[in-house]
Design a protein around this motif. Structure first.
Motif, PDB file in Angstrom:
ATOM      1  N   ILE A  97       0.698  -1.226  -0.139  1.00  0.00           N
ATOM      2  CA  ILE A  97      -0.044   0.040  -0.098  1.00  0.00           C
ATOM      3  C   ILE A  97       0.906   1.138  -0.085  1.00  0.00           C
ATOM      4  CG2 ILE A  97      -1.742   1.491   1.365  1.00  0.00           C
ATOM      5  CD1 ILE A  97      -2.795  -1.431   2.291  1.00  0.00           C
ATOM      6  N   SER A  98       1.729   1.303   0.905  1.00  0.00           N
ATOM      7  CA  SER A  98       2.592   2.239   0.660  1.00  0.00           C
ATOM      8  C   SER A  98       3.625   2.757  -0.428  1.00  0.00           C
ATOM      9  CB  SER A  98       3.961   2.213   1.918  1.00  0.00           C
ATOM     10  OG  SER A  98       4.688   3.201   2.064  1.00  0.00           O
ATOM     11  N   ILE A  99       4.089   1.791  -0.952  1.00  0.00           N
ATOM     12  CA  ILE A  99       4.600   1.991  -2.386  1.00  0.00           C
ATOM     13  C   ILE A  99       3.828   2.270  -3.559  1.00  0.00           C
ATOM     14  CG2 ILE A  99       5.828   0.320  -4.167  1.00  0.00           C
ATOM     15  CD1 ILE A  99       7.301  -0.985  -1.924  1.00  0.00           C
ATOM     16  N   GLY A 100       2.577   1.683  -3.384  1.00  0.00           N
ATOM     17  CA  GLY A 100       1.472   2.071  -4.348  1.00  0.00           C
ATOM     18  C   GLY A 100       0.980   3.612  -4.125  1.00  0.00           C
ATOM     19  N   LEU A 101       1.017   4.081  -2.991  1.00  0.00           N
ATOM     20  CA  LEU A 101       0.670   5.436  -2.771  1.00  0.00           C
ATOM     21  C   LEU A 101       1.777   6.308  -3.054  1.00  0.00           C
ATOM     22  CD1 LEU A 101      -1.134   5.047   0.784  1.00  0.00           C
ATOM     23  CD2 LEU A 101      -2.055   5.874  -1.527  1.00  0.00           C
ATOM     24  N   LEU A 102       3.139   5.747  -2.804  1.00  0.00           N
ATOM     25  CA  LEU A 102       4.453   6.579  -3.451  1.00  0.00           C
ATOM     26  C   LEU A 102       4.385   6.594  -5.093  1.00  0.00           C
ATOM     27  CD1 LEU A 102       7.053   5.010  -0.985  1.00  0.00           C
ATOM     28  CD2 LEU A 102       6.209   7.369  -0.970  1.00  0.00           C
ATOM     29  N   ILE A 103       3.936   5.755  -5.743  1.00  0.00           N
ATOM     30  CA  ILE A 103       3.985   5.673  -7.134  1.00  0.00           C
ATOM     31  C   ILE A 103       3.055   6.849  -7.461  1.00  0.00           C
ATOM     32  CG2 ILE A 103       3.451   4.440  -9.225  1.00  0.00           C
ATOM     33  CD1 ILE A 103       4.488   1.941  -7.879  1.00  0.00           C
ATOM     34  N   LEU A 104       1.677   6.791  -6.942  1.00  0.00           N
ATOM     35  CA  LEU A 104       0.754   7.692  -7.221  1.00  0.00           C
ATOM     36  C   LEU A 104       1.257   9.226  -6.928  1.00  0.00           C
ATOM     37  CD1 LEU A 104      -2.419   5.711  -6.108  1.00  0.00           C
ATOM     38  CD2 LEU A 104      -1.620   6.398  -8.582  1.00  0.00           C
ATOM     39  N   SER A 105       1.757   9.317  -5.604  1.00  0.00           N
ATOM     40  CA  SER A 105       1.936  10.745  -5.335  1.00  0.00           C
ATOM     41  C   SER A 105       3.356  11.109  -6.391  1.00  0.00           C
ATOM     42  CB  SER A 105       2.678  10.580  -3.853  1.00  0.00           C
ATOM     43  OG  SER A 105       3.827  10.051  -3.508  1.00  0.00           O
ATOM     44  N   ASN A 106       4.179  10.363  -6.773  1.00  0.00           N
ATOM     45  CA  ASN A 106       5.571  10.762  -7.513  1.00  0.00           C
ATOM     46  C   ASN A 106       4.772  11.173  -8.556  1.00  0.00           C
ATOM     47  OD1 ASN A 106       8.434  10.901  -6.256  1.00  0.00           O
ATOM     48  ND2 ASN A 106       7.271   9.006  -5.296  1.00  0.00           N
TER      49      ASN A 106
ATOM     50  N   ALA B 128       0.507  19.464  -7.070  1.00  0.00           N
ATOM     51  CA  ALA B 128       1.129  19.162  -5.753  1.00  0.00           C
ATOM     52  C   ALA B 128       0.424  18.768  -4.617  1.00  0.00           C
ATOM     53  CB  ALA B 128       2.487  20.235  -5.666  1.00  0.00           C
ATOM     54  N   LEU B 129      -0.707  19.463  -4.299  1.00  0.00           N
ATOM     55  CA  LEU B 129      -1.637  19.161  -3.233  1.00  0.00           C
ATOM     56  C   LEU B 129      -1.962  17.880  -3.361  1.00  0.00           C
ATOM     57  CD1 LEU B 129      -3.292  20.377  -0.894  1.00  0.00           C
ATOM     58  CD2 LEU B 129      -5.007  20.867  -2.302  1.00  0.00           C
ATOM     59  N   PHE B 130      -2.377  17.233  -4.329  1.00  0.00           N
ATOM     60  CA  PHE B 130      -2.540  15.937  -4.450  1.00  0.00           C
ATOM     61  C   PHE B 130      -1.601  14.762  -4.285  1.00  0.00           C
ATOM     62  CE2 PHE B 130      -5.592  17.791  -7.311  1.00  0.00           C
ATOM     63  CZ  PHE B 130      -6.810  17.458  -6.734  1.00  0.00           C
ATOM     64  N   GLU B 131      -0.285  15.429  -4.336  1.00  0.00           N
ATOM     65  CA  GLU B 131       0.938  14.572  -4.127  1.00  0.00           C
ATOM     66  C   GLU B 131       0.951  14.757  -2.616  1.00  0.00           C
ATOM     67  OE1 GLU B 131       5.241  14.143  -2.921  1.00  0.00           O
ATOM     68  OE2 GLU B 131       3.979  15.846  -2.478  1.00  0.00           O
ATOM     69  N   TYR B 132       0.762  15.644  -1.701  1.00  0.00           N
ATOM     70  CA  TYR B 132       0.825  15.442  -0.605  1.00  0.00           C
ATOM     71  C   TYR B 132      -0.332  14.503   0.171  1.00  0.00           C
ATOM     72  CZ  TYR B 132       4.420  18.889  -0.504  1.00  0.00           C
ATOM     73  OH  TYR B 132       5.567  19.477  -0.495  1.00  0.00           O
ATOM     74  N   PHE B 133      -1.476  14.482  -0.220  1.00  0.00           N
ATOM     75  CA  PHE B 133      -2.525  13.659   0.098  1.00  0.00           C
ATOM     76  C   PHE B 133      -2.312  12.353  -0.114  1.00  0.00           C
ATOM     77  CE2 PHE B 133      -5.705  17.233  -0.911  1.00  0.00           C
ATOM     78  CZ  PHE B 133      -6.203  17.437   0.739  1.00  0.00           C
TER      79      PHE B 133
ATOM     80  N   GLN C 171      11.556   5.653  -2.046  1.00  0.00           N
ATOM     81  CA  GLN C 171      10.982   7.142  -2.836  1.00  0.00           C
ATOM     82  C   GLN C 171      11.644   7.562  -3.698  1.00  0.00           C
ATOM     83  OE1 GLN C 171      11.776  10.516  -2.494  1.00  0.00           O
ATOM     84  NE2 GLN C 171       9.909  11.014  -3.640  1.00  0.00           N
ATOM     85  N   GLU C 172      12.982   7.611  -3.580  1.00  0.00           N
ATOM     86  CA  GLU C 172      13.794   8.087  -4.675  1.00  0.00           C
ATOM     87  C   GLU C 172      13.966   7.403  -6.028  1.00  0.00           C
ATOM     88  OE1 GLU C 172      15.243  10.929  -4.793  1.00  0.00           O
ATOM     89  OE2 GLU C 172      14.617  11.498  -2.834  1.00  0.00           O
ATOM     90  N   VAL C 173      13.891   5.979  -5.790  1.00  0.00           N
ATOM     91  CA  VAL C 173      13.985   5.048  -7.045  1.00  0.00           C
ATOM     92  C   VAL C 173      12.624   5.230  -7.712  1.00  0.00           C
ATOM     93  CG1 VAL C 173      13.864   2.962  -7.728  1.00  0.00           C
ATOM     94  CG2 VAL C 173      15.610   3.528  -6.018  1.00  0.00           C
ATOM     95  N   ILE C 174      11.619   5.411  -6.944  1.00  0.00           N
ATOM     96  CA  ILE C 174      10.245   5.375  -7.639  1.00  0.00           C
ATOM     97  C   ILE C 174      10.088   6.920  -8.254  1.00  0.00           C
ATOM     98  CG2 ILE C 174       7.717   5.919  -7.068  1.00  0.00           C
ATOM     99  CD1 ILE C 174       7.921   3.765  -4.923  1.00  0.00           C
ATOM    100  N   SER C 175      10.452   7.805  -7.878  1.00  0.00           N
ATOM    101  CA  SER C 175      10.847   9.126  -8.373  1.00  0.00           C
ATOM    102  C   SER C 175      11.474   9.271  -9.357  1.00  0.00           C
ATOM    103  CB  SER C 175      11.387  10.312  -7.205  1.00  0.00           C
ATOM    104  OG  SER C 175      11.398  11.364  -7.859  1.00  0.00           O
ATOM    105  N   ILE C 176      12.626   8.464  -9.623  1.00  0.00           N
ATOM    106  CA  ILE C 176      13.378   8.429 -10.912  1.00  0.00           C
ATOM    107  C   ILE C 176      12.598   7.711 -11.941  1.00  0.00           C
ATOM    108  CG2 ILE C 176      15.569   7.643 -11.759  1.00  0.00           C
ATOM    109  CD1 ILE C 176      15.913  10.241 -10.104  1.00  0.00           C
ATOM    110  N   THR C 177      12.165   6.710 -11.527  1.00  0.00           N
ATOM    111  CA  THR C 177      11.354   5.890 -12.412  1.00  0.00           C
ATOM    112  C   THR C 177       9.995   6.545 -12.925  1.00  0.00           C
ATOM    113  OG1 THR C 177      11.953   3.613 -11.161  1.00  0.00           O
ATOM    114  CG2 THR C 177      10.059   3.545 -12.781  1.00  0.00           C
ATOM    115  N   VAL C 178       9.437   7.259 -12.075  1.00  0.00           N
ATOM    116  CA  VAL C 178       8.170   7.832 -12.677  1.00  0.00           C
ATOM    117  C   VAL C 178       8.462   9.086 -13.877  1.00  0.00           C
ATOM    118  CG1 VAL C 178       6.458   9.535 -12.040  1.00  0.00           C
ATOM    119  CG2 VAL C 178       6.644   7.203 -10.949  1.00  0.00           C
ATOM    120  N   PHE C 179       9.737   9.545 -13.050  1.00  0.00           N
ATOM    121  CA  PHE C 179      10.174  10.982 -14.080  1.00  0.00           C
ATOM    122  C   PHE C 179      10.858  10.093 -15.422  1.00  0.00           C
ATOM    123  CE2 PHE C 179      13.734  13.206 -15.579  1.00  0.00           C
ATOM    124  CZ  PHE C 179      13.367  14.327 -16.004  1.00  0.00           C
ATOM    125  N   LEU C 180      11.286   9.204 -15.449  1.00  0.00           N
ATOM    126  CA  LEU C 180      12.117   8.579 -16.517  1.00  0.00           C
ATOM    127  C   LEU C 180      10.640   8.080 -17.844  1.00  0.00           C
ATOM    128  CD1 LEU C 180      14.447   7.373 -18.032  1.00  0.00           C
ATOM    129  CD2 LEU C 180      13.873   5.430 -16.933  1.00  0.00           C
TER     130      LEU C 180
END
Length: 122
Positions: free
Chosen positions: A5-14, A49-54, A80-89
């Motif tokens: 759940i945490s990883i799924g929410l991190l993917i969505l937030s990123n 970005a507000l949705f990112e914080y939610f 979070q950093e790996v997810i962030s780079i993956t989503v950005f890529l």
């Protein structure tokens, strides 16, 4: 289960954060957005970005060991950093056709995955 759940929410937030940070760079291609001033762009990005914080805040609470989750603070940050780079890529390759994936980018990503492995190693 809390880890997934945490990883799924991190993917969505990123995903939202990437849109907030870099999506405005494509405004010039959108009718009605091409002439927006910087204040308007900042406010639109801030709204996204507000949705990112939610999503980010619950992701960290659910995943953090001291709230019953499976991850330490350092593990959460590296994930979070790996997810962030993956989503950005993915975002950069899909929406900015001028960006190209090169060998040095692949090697850097592999090193980030190794960082995740190392942060989980006892």
């Amino acid at each position: 289960m809390k880890g997934f759940i945490s990883i799924g929410l991190l993917i969505l937030s990123n995903t939202f954060m990437t849109l907030a940070w870099y999506g405005h760079l494509k405004f010039k291609d959108l009718k009605g957005f091409e002439n927006l001033g910087i204040i308007s762009v900042v406010l639109i990005s801030w709204g996204i970005a507000l949705f990112e914080y939610f999503l980010q805040v619950p992701a960290n609470r659910i995943g953090f060991r001291e709230y019953g989750g499976p991850f330490s603070l350092l593990q959460l940050k590296v994930i979070q950093e790996v997810i962030s780079i993956t989503v950005f890529l993915i975002f950069a390759l899909l929406f900015f056709k001028s960006e190209h994936l090169r060998l040095n980018h692949v090697i850097a990503f592999i090193l980030l995955v190794i960082a995740v492995y190392l942060v989980f190693k006892k």
